[in-house]
Design a protein around this motif. Structure first.
Motif, mmCIF file in Angstrom:
data_model
loop_
_atom_site.group_PDB
_atom_site.id
_atom_site.type_symbol
_atom_site.label_atom_id
_atom_site.label_comp_id
_atom_site.label_asym_id
_atom_site.label_seq_id
_atom_site.Cartn_x
_atom_site.Cartn_y
_atom_site.Cartn_z
ATOM 1 N N GLY A 153 19.719 69.878 70.746
ATOM 2 C CA GLY A 153 19.683 68.932 71.143
ATOM 3 C C GLY A 153 20.656 68.649 71.991
ATOM 4 N N LYS A 154 20.736 67.955 73.004
ATOM 5 C CA LYS A 154 22.714 67.562 73.985
ATOM 6 C C LYS A 154 21.746 66.645 75.284
ATOM 7 C CE LYS A 154 23.870 71.511 76.340
ATOM 8 N NZ LYS A 154 23.595 70.910 77.686
ATOM 9 N N PHE A 155 23.000 66.626 75.943
ATOM 10 C CA PHE A 155 22.848 65.255 77.005
ATOM 11 C C PHE A 155 22.813 66.602 77.704
ATOM 12 C CE2 PHE A 155 22.981 61.495 74.961
ATOM 13 C CZ PHE A 155 21.924 60.490 75.175
ATOM 14 N N LYS A 156 21.490 65.954 78.757
ATOM 15 C CA LYS A 156 21.959 67.061 79.528
ATOM 16 C C LYS A 156 23.377 67.455 80.496
ATOM 17 C CE LYS A 156 17.724 66.465 81.551
ATOM 18 N NZ LYS A 156 16.099 65.898 82.624
ATOM 19 N N ASN A 157 24.231 68.196 80.823
ATOM 20 C CA ASN A 157 25.416 68.461 81.378
ATOM 21 C C ASN A 157 26.774 68.394 80.441
ATOM 22 O OD1 ASN A 157 24.456 70.479 83.704
ATOM 23 N ND2 ASN A 157 23.842 68.338 84.519
ATOM 24 N N ALA A 158 26.176 67.870 79.057
ATOM 25 C CA ALA A 158 27.349 67.786 78.417
ATOM 26 C C ALA A 158 28.675 68.290 77.825
ATOM 27 C CB ALA A 158 26.875 66.939 76.867
ATOM 28 N N ILE A 159 30.012 68.186 77.476
ATOM 29 C CA ILE A 159 30.921 68.270 77.424
ATOM 30 C C ILE A 159 30.346 69.012 75.626
ATOM 31 C CG2 ILE A 159 33.186 68.189 76.738
ATOM 32 C CD1 ILE A 159 33.872 67.193 79.283
ATOM 33 N N VAL A 160 30.756 69.725 74.984
ATOM 34 C CA VAL A 160 30.463 69.902 73.665
ATOM 35 C C VAL A 160 31.661 70.402 72.803
ATOM 36 C CG1 VAL A 160 28.897 71.202 71.635
ATOM 37 C CG2 VAL A 160 27.109 69.868 73.828
ATOM 38 N N PRO A 161 32.488 69.488 72.552
ATOM 39 C CA PRO A 161 33.620 70.069 71.688
ATOM 40 C C PRO A 161 33.748 70.836 71.156
ATOM 41 C CG PRO A 161 34.142 67.482 72.660
ATOM 42 C CD PRO A 161 31.992 68.638 72.114
ATOM 43 N N ASP A 162 34.430 71.896 71.047
ATOM 44 C CA ASP A 162 34.335 73.084 70.351
ATOM 45 C C ASP A 162 34.942 72.696 68.545
ATOM 46 O OD1 ASP A 162 34.010 75.832 68.436
ATOM 47 O OD2 ASP A 162 35.361 76.263 69.543
ATOM 48 N N VAL A 163 34.034 72.077 68.104
ATOM 49 C CA VAL A 163 34.512 71.675 66.330
ATOM 50 C C VAL A 163 33.372 71.551 65.641
ATOM 51 C CG1 VAL A 163 35.654 69.921 67.225
ATOM 52 C CG2 VAL A 163 33.380 69.078 66.928
ATOM 53 N N ASP A 164 34.254 72.081 63.774
ATOM 54 C CA ASP A 164 33.061 72.176 62.872
ATOM 55 C C ASP A 164 32.704 70.961 62.651
ATOM 56 O OD1 ASP A 164 32.563 74.645 63.532
ATOM 57 O OD2 ASP A 164 34.488 75.496 62.518
ATOM 58 N N SER A 165 33.318 70.335 62.219
ATOM 59 C CA SER A 165 33.615 68.791 61.846
ATOM 60 C C SER A 165 34.497 67.121 62.194
ATOM 61 C CB SER A 165 33.708 69.110 60.101
ATOM 62 O OG SER A 165 35.832 68.861 60.013
ATOM 63 N N SER A 166 34.762 66.193 61.736
ATOM 64 C CA SER A 166 34.992 65.121 62.690
ATOM 65 C C SER A 166 36.106 65.769 62.298
ATOM 66 C CB SER A 166 34.237 63.772 61.583
ATOM 67 O OG SER A 166 32.828 63.550 62.595
ATOM 68 N N ARG A 167 36.933 66.058 61.391
ATOM 69 C CA ARG A 167 38.263 65.696 61.742
ATOM 70 C C ARG A 167 38.837 66.663 62.348
ATOM 71 N NH1 ARG A 167 40.169 65.098 56.500
ATOM 72 N NH2 ARG A 167 38.652 64.512 54.537
ATOM 73 N N ASP A 168 38.374 67.542 63.149
ATOM 74 C CA ASP A 168 38.994 68.120 64.553
ATOM 75 C C ASP A 168 38.761 67.680 65.360
ATOM 76 O OD1 ASP A 168 38.786 70.691 63.033
ATOM 77 O OD2 ASP A 168 37.152 71.244 63.460
ATOM 78 N N PHE A 169 38.227 66.583 65.370
ATOM 79 C CA PHE A 169 37.732 66.058 66.990
ATOM 80 C C PHE A 169 39.862 65.433 66.858
ATOM 81 C CE2 PHE A 169 33.520 65.307 66.851
ATOM 82 C CZ PHE A 169 33.550 65.643 68.137
ATOM 83 N N ILE A 170 40.194 64.299 66.605
ATOM 84 C CA ILE A 170 41.796 64.475 67.054
ATOM 85 C C ILE A 170 42.660 65.165 67.672
ATOM 86 C CG2 ILE A 170 43.660 63.344 66.477
ATOM 87 C CD1 ILE A 170 42.418 61.368 64.359
ATOM 88 N N ARG A 171 42.562 66.570 66.525
ATOM 89 C CA ARG A 171 42.994 67.292 67.116
ATOM 90 C C ARG A 171 42.670 68.190 69.017
ATOM 91 N NH1 ARG A 171 41.935 71.497 63.899
ATOM 92 N NH2 ARG A 171 40.300 72.176 65.242
ATOM 93 N N GLU A 172 40.884 68.130 68.914
ATOM 94 C CA GLU A 172 41.027 69.243 70.096
ATOM 95 C C GLU A 172 41.007 67.387 71.390
ATOM 96 O OE1 GLU A 172 37.895 70.944 72.000
ATOM 97 O OE2 GLU A 172 38.783 71.544 70.256
ATOM 98 N N ILE A 173 41.430 66.315 71.268
ATOM 99 C CA ILE A 173 41.319 65.071 72.005
ATOM 100 C C ILE A 173 43.188 65.586 72.307
ATOM 101 C CG2 ILE A 173 41.727 63.375 73.091
ATOM 102 C CD1 ILE A 173 38.380 64.249 72.926
ATOM 103 N N GLU A 174 43.343 66.086 71.701
ATOM 104 C CA GLU A 174 44.948 66.487 72.326
ATOM 105 C C GLU A 174 45.601 67.481 71.990
ATOM 106 O OE1 GLU A 174 46.749 65.227 68.653
ATOM 107 O OE2 GLU A 174 46.562 62.910 68.501
ATOM 108 N N SER A 175 44.957 68.645 72.550
ATOM 109 C CA SER A 175 44.766 69.514 73.209
ATOM 110 C C SER A 175 45.830 69.951 74.149
ATOM 111 C CB SER A 175 43.735 70.403 72.632
ATOM 112 O OG SER A 175 42.502 70.382 73.418
ATOM 113 N N GLY A 176 44.391 68.490 75.699
ATOM 114 C CA GLY A 176 44.590 68.431 76.411
ATOM 115 C C GLY A 176 43.269 69.419 77.955
#
Length: 307
Positions: A153-176
């Motif tokens: 389940g997700k919002f239509k046309n949403a961006i779904v970051p490739d993260v396994d846990s919340s710890r991955d988000f900062i690195r993912e956001i800073e990846s460009g």
């Protein structure tokens, strides 16, 4: 009163960001309160606030809500209710953590009596729809959950970051990877809202100029619009139900990891020490070999509850 009438069980989900000077004292109070009311579930407490989900008989849950709101910092908690069976949680677990959501950076946020300082603008579900109507395809829905949750389940046309846990988000956001949406209206979303309180602040600190979060998360949006607007599929939840639908019109967007048949059902690995999940249709779930530890979704990495 009919003593033999079936008991009504309820599950509540809640959080609030507010300074707590003595988390250990709050832990003891919450633990004793839940035990006295025969409630089970999980509660996280930190210097930044409280995040919990508990379940039990409706009268006991109502009393828990009343008693919890007696604490000055918790008066404004919004409790999200859903139907329960009494079997959602095997036990009660109340713990103190450095972070309410494990982003791996306790110093990333500051809170005051009004919540997270510098987070995204809160939008009620109706305001989300107004924004989409006004800005159209310019609006970007940004999933603030673990990637596996979006499989069903997700919002239509949403961006779904490739993260396994919340710890991955900062690195993912800073990846460009997402720099191209820094000047677009970005609507972050998660189960009950807590993860987006932090994610939206993380994004704003890193140059995203117009960041929103859905007040009450997917839960409140689904309660308001069901399956008639921009949400599609089922909502993954962090108790033994694993998924819930907002109406009988819910679309099945998940695909069985083995045969690609439509499904919304995650299953636990058969290995007792393993906390991994696999998405299986009913037919494939009948084969024990399909429940072996050969998949990559995991809910063991995240210590956040359900937000």
């Amino acid at each position: 009163m009919n003593k033999h009438a079936p008991k009504l069980n309820k599950v509540i989900l809640y959080y609030i960001f507010t300074p707590i000077t003595d988390p250990d004292a709050v832990l003891l109070w919450q633990q004793n309160l839940c035990q006295s009311l025969n409630l089970k579930g999980r509660i996280l407490i930190s210097k930044h606030g409280i995040n919990g989900t508990v379940g039990g008989e409706m009268a006991d849950v109502k009393r828990y809500v009343r008693e919890t709101r007696r604490y000055a910092g918790f008066k404004k908690i919004t409790f999200k209710w859903s139907d329960g069976t009494g079997n959602e949680f095997p036990r009660l677990r109340v713990v103190v953590k450095d972070e309410l959501v494990a982003f791996g950076s306790p110093g990333e946020i500051e809170v005051d009596e009004n919540g997270v300082i510098g987070g995204g603008v809160h939008l009620r579900p109706e305001q989300v729809e107004e924004l989409v109507k006004e800005r159209g395809d310019e609006v970007v829905f940004f999933d603030g959950r673990n990637a596996y949750e979006a499989k069903i389940g997700k919002f239509k046309n949403a961006i779904v970051p490739d993260v396994d846990s919340s710890r991955d988000f900062i690195r993912e956001i800073e990846s460009g990877k997402y720099d191209h949406i820094k000047d677009k209206p970005v609507v972050t979303y998660c189960t009950g809202g807590i993860r987006c309180e932090i994610l939206s602040a993380v994004m704003k600190k890193r140059g995203f100029n117009e960041v929103y979060q859905i007040d009450g998360g997917i839960v409140k949006y689904g309660e308001r619009f069901g399956d008639e607007a921009n949400w599609e599929g089922s909502l993954y939840i962090f108790d033994d139900r694993m998924a819930m639908d907002f109406s009988d019109k819910a679309k099945v967007i998940g695909e069985c990891d083995k045969c690609s048949a439509p499904t919304r059902d995650f299953r636990n690995c058969n290995t007792a020490s393993c906390h991994q999940l696999i998405l299986l249709c009913d037919s494939c779930a009948l084969l024990p070999s399909n429940l072996s530890c050969t998949h990559d979704q995991s809910r063991a990495h995240d210590s956040e509850l359900v937000g």
